[in-house]
Design a protein around this motif. Structure first.
Motif, PDB file in Angstrom:
ATOM      1  N   SER A 253       1.183  -1.741  -0.146  1.00  0.00           N
ATOM      2  CA  SER A 253       0.153  -0.288   0.124  1.00  0.00           C
ATOM      3  C   SER A 253       0.682   1.353  -0.069  1.00  0.00           C
ATOM      4  O   SER A 253       0.721   2.479  -0.421  1.00  0.00           O
ATOM      5  CB  SER A 253      -0.643  -0.365   1.086  1.00  0.00           C
ATOM      6  N   LEU A 257      -0.029   3.856  -3.079  1.00  0.00           N
ATOM      7  CA  LEU A 257      -0.968   5.255  -3.045  1.00  0.00           C
ATOM      8  C   LEU A 257      -0.517   6.388  -2.740  1.00  0.00           C
ATOM      9  O   LEU A 257      -1.070   7.369  -3.287  1.00  0.00           O
ATOM     10  CB  LEU A 257      -1.294   4.933  -0.896  1.00  0.00           C
ATOM     11  N   LYS A 261      -5.416   6.332  -5.629  1.00  0.00           N
ATOM     12  CA  LYS A 261      -6.572   6.512  -4.240  1.00  0.00           C
ATOM     13  C   LYS A 261      -7.252   4.986  -4.049  1.00  0.00           C
ATOM     14  O   LYS A 261      -8.446   4.924  -4.829  1.00  0.00           O
ATOM     15  CB  LYS A 261      -7.747   7.527  -4.019  1.00  0.00           C
ATOM     16  N   LYS A 263      -9.128   1.841  -2.129  1.00  0.00           N
ATOM     17  CA  LYS A 263      -9.808   1.475  -0.918  1.00  0.00           C
ATOM     18  C   LYS A 263     -10.677  -0.264  -1.093  1.00  0.00           C
ATOM     19  O   LYS A 263     -11.443  -0.553  -2.602  1.00  0.00           O
ATOM     20  CB  LYS A 263     -11.087   2.431  -1.096  1.00  0.00           C
ATOM     21  N   ASN A 264      -9.945  -1.038  -1.489  1.00  0.00           N
ATOM     22  CA  ASN A 264     -10.423  -2.319  -0.350  1.00  0.00           C
ATOM     23  C   ASN A 264     -11.463  -2.606  -0.283  1.00  0.00           C
ATOM     24  O   ASN A 264     -11.959  -2.263   0.670  1.00  0.00           O
ATOM     25  CB  ASN A 264      -9.595  -2.785  -0.265  1.00  0.00           C
ATOM     26  N   GLY A 268     -11.192  -1.153   3.301  1.00  0.00           N
ATOM     27  CA  GLY A 268     -11.486   0.103   3.033  1.00  0.00           C
ATOM     28  C   GLY A 268     -10.282   0.902   2.614  1.00  0.00           C
ATOM     29  O   GLY A 268      -9.193   0.141   2.100  1.00  0.00           O
ATOM     30  N   ASP A 269     -10.093   1.976   3.677  1.00  0.00           N
ATOM     31  CA  ASP A 269      -8.755   2.989   3.205  1.00  0.00           C
ATOM     32  C   ASP A 269      -7.667   2.396   3.500  1.00  0.00           C
ATOM     33  O   ASP A 269      -7.287   2.598   4.646  1.00  0.00           O
ATOM     34  CB  ASP A 269      -8.765   3.997   3.608  1.00  0.00           C
ATOM     35  N   PRO A 270      -6.727   1.964   3.246  1.00  0.00           N
ATOM     36  CA  PRO A 270      -5.314   1.146   3.494  1.00  0.00           C
ATOM     37  C   PRO A 270      -4.398   2.285   4.497  1.00  0.00           C
ATOM     38  O   PRO A 270      -4.553   1.798   5.423  1.00  0.00           O
ATOM     39  CB  PRO A 270      -4.404   0.765   2.294  1.00  0.00           C
ATOM     40  N   LYS A 271      -4.614   3.668   4.470  1.00  0.00           N
ATOM     41  CA  LYS A 271      -4.107   3.610   5.201  1.00  0.00           C
ATOM     42  C   LYS A 271      -4.961   4.077   6.747  1.00  0.00           C
ATOM     43  O   LYS A 271      -4.318   4.631   7.927  1.00  0.00           O
ATOM     44  CB  LYS A 271      -4.086   5.707   4.893  1.00  0.00           C
ATOM     45  N   LYS A 272      -5.599   4.337   6.582  1.00  0.00           N
ATOM     46  CA  LYS A 272      -6.282   3.572   8.220  1.00  0.00           C
ATOM     47  C   LYS A 272      -6.217   2.258   8.776  1.00  0.00           C
ATOM     48  O   LYS A 272      -5.860   2.207  10.144  1.00  0.00           O
ATOM     49  CB  LYS A 272      -8.166   3.523   8.523  1.00  0.00           C
TER      50      LYS A 272
END
Length: 318
Positions: A253, A257, A261, A263-264, A268-272
């Motif tokens: 990721s 990234l 951008k 969102k799996n 969901g968001d890999p950054k989270k």
């Protein structure tokens, strides 16, 4: 016990002779060496022919084919291999002395399905030992699968010698030029039952930009294959904690990234996820300092991460 040593070859005339000699000076009479020239445009095929002529007493099978990629070459090697165990070697690397003898003795003694061992990372600047554990030992399937799920010691086929029957119904994904070993590595350990680790560096891994294993990296492919592995472990081994399964995905990721951008659907968001597991990631001893810096920077700004990579001339690994 017969060993099948398979070497896919593509444009490695500079290193090939050293690789082949390191094998042939220790290979035993009952073993087979399978050389698959994947349409090399340099002198690689002639080197193979000369070696085969010089070492007539050895069981050397030489296949010359058009260039179709490393996965096709590997699948051909598997199809014709007749040994009890498979040992892959990259054509720009070489073996330590007594590598084959030690591996075969260990197989005879332990009857393990898979043998693992240490290796040297060879760069222009230095040679660095890379090891897994503190001593040689049998490994439990439960523990080894947790390690494989998080790619603790990287999915290099050449650091494992695997019983040939484990490869039945396993095929390398054709049409890809990288990470074909990562795509099937976990399946080998899933199908195997017994594992032994040799605490000794038996292999010299040469870091060369144009080698089979050092193709220009496709970050989208890396990310998608990492997702596939995570899904495999989630479905087959739900008892393995999510944070272990996600390490390869989150590692990939960091690179993707920068450009996309994403969102799996599952997570969901890999950054989270990176934020959620940041402490866990930063405390993993097998994750290098460069990667740990990337995990932190991607949470701050992907543009800063881009600039840092450019400044260090892309020395950060993906």
């Amino acid at each position: 016990m017969k060993l099948s040593i398979i070497i896919p070859i593509y444009n490695v005339e500079k290193f090939l002779n050293k690789c082949l000699i390191s094998v042939l000076k220790q290979i035993e009479k009952e073993d087979e060496l399978i050389l698959i020239n994947d349409g090399s445009t340099d002198n690689s095929f002639n080197i193979c022919k000369n070696i085969k002529e010089k070492y007539k007493k050895n069981n050397i099978l030489l296949i010359n084919k058009k260039n179709e990629g490393v996965s096709v070459a590997r699948n051909i090697g598997l199809k014709i291999a007749t040994g009890d165990y498979i040992f892959w070697i990259d054509s720009d690397d070489w073996l330590n002395d007594n590598c084959i003898k030690l591996i075969k003795n260990t197989i005879e003694k332990t009857k393990s399905d898979i043998i693992l061992f240490d290796f040297y990372n060879v760069s222009k600047k230095n040679i660095k030992l890379t090891f897994i554990f503190e001593k040689s030992k049998m490994l439990t399937k439960k523990d080894i699968l947790i390690d494989i799920a998080q790619d603790r010691f990287r999915s290099f086929l050449w650091r494992t010698v695997v019983k040939r029957k484990i490869y039945e119904d396993i095929y390398f994904p054709e049409g890809v030029q990288m990470m074909e070993d990562f795509s099937i590595y976990h399946i080998l350990f899933h199908k195997a039952n017994t594992f032994f680790y040799i605490k000794k560096p038996l292999y010299y891994y040469r870091l060369v930009n144009n080698s089979l294993s050092q193709k220009k990296k496709n970050i989208e492919l890396i990310y998608n294959i990492s997702l596939q592995r995570e899904e495999f472990f989630r479905k087959n081994y739900p008892e393995i904690d999510e944070k272990y399964r996600l390490v390869p995905v989150l590692s990939a990721s960091c690179a993707i990234l920068e450009t996309y951008k994403i969102k799996n659907e599952k997570y969901g968001d890999p950054k989270k996820l990176i934020r959620k597991y940041l402490i866990f990631l930063l405390t993993r001893s097998y994750i290098g300092i460069n990667k740990k810096i990337q995990f932190m920077l991607v949470l701050i700004s992907k543009n800063i991460l881009k600039l840092v990579r450019i400044f260090y001339n892309k020395k950060f690994t993906i």
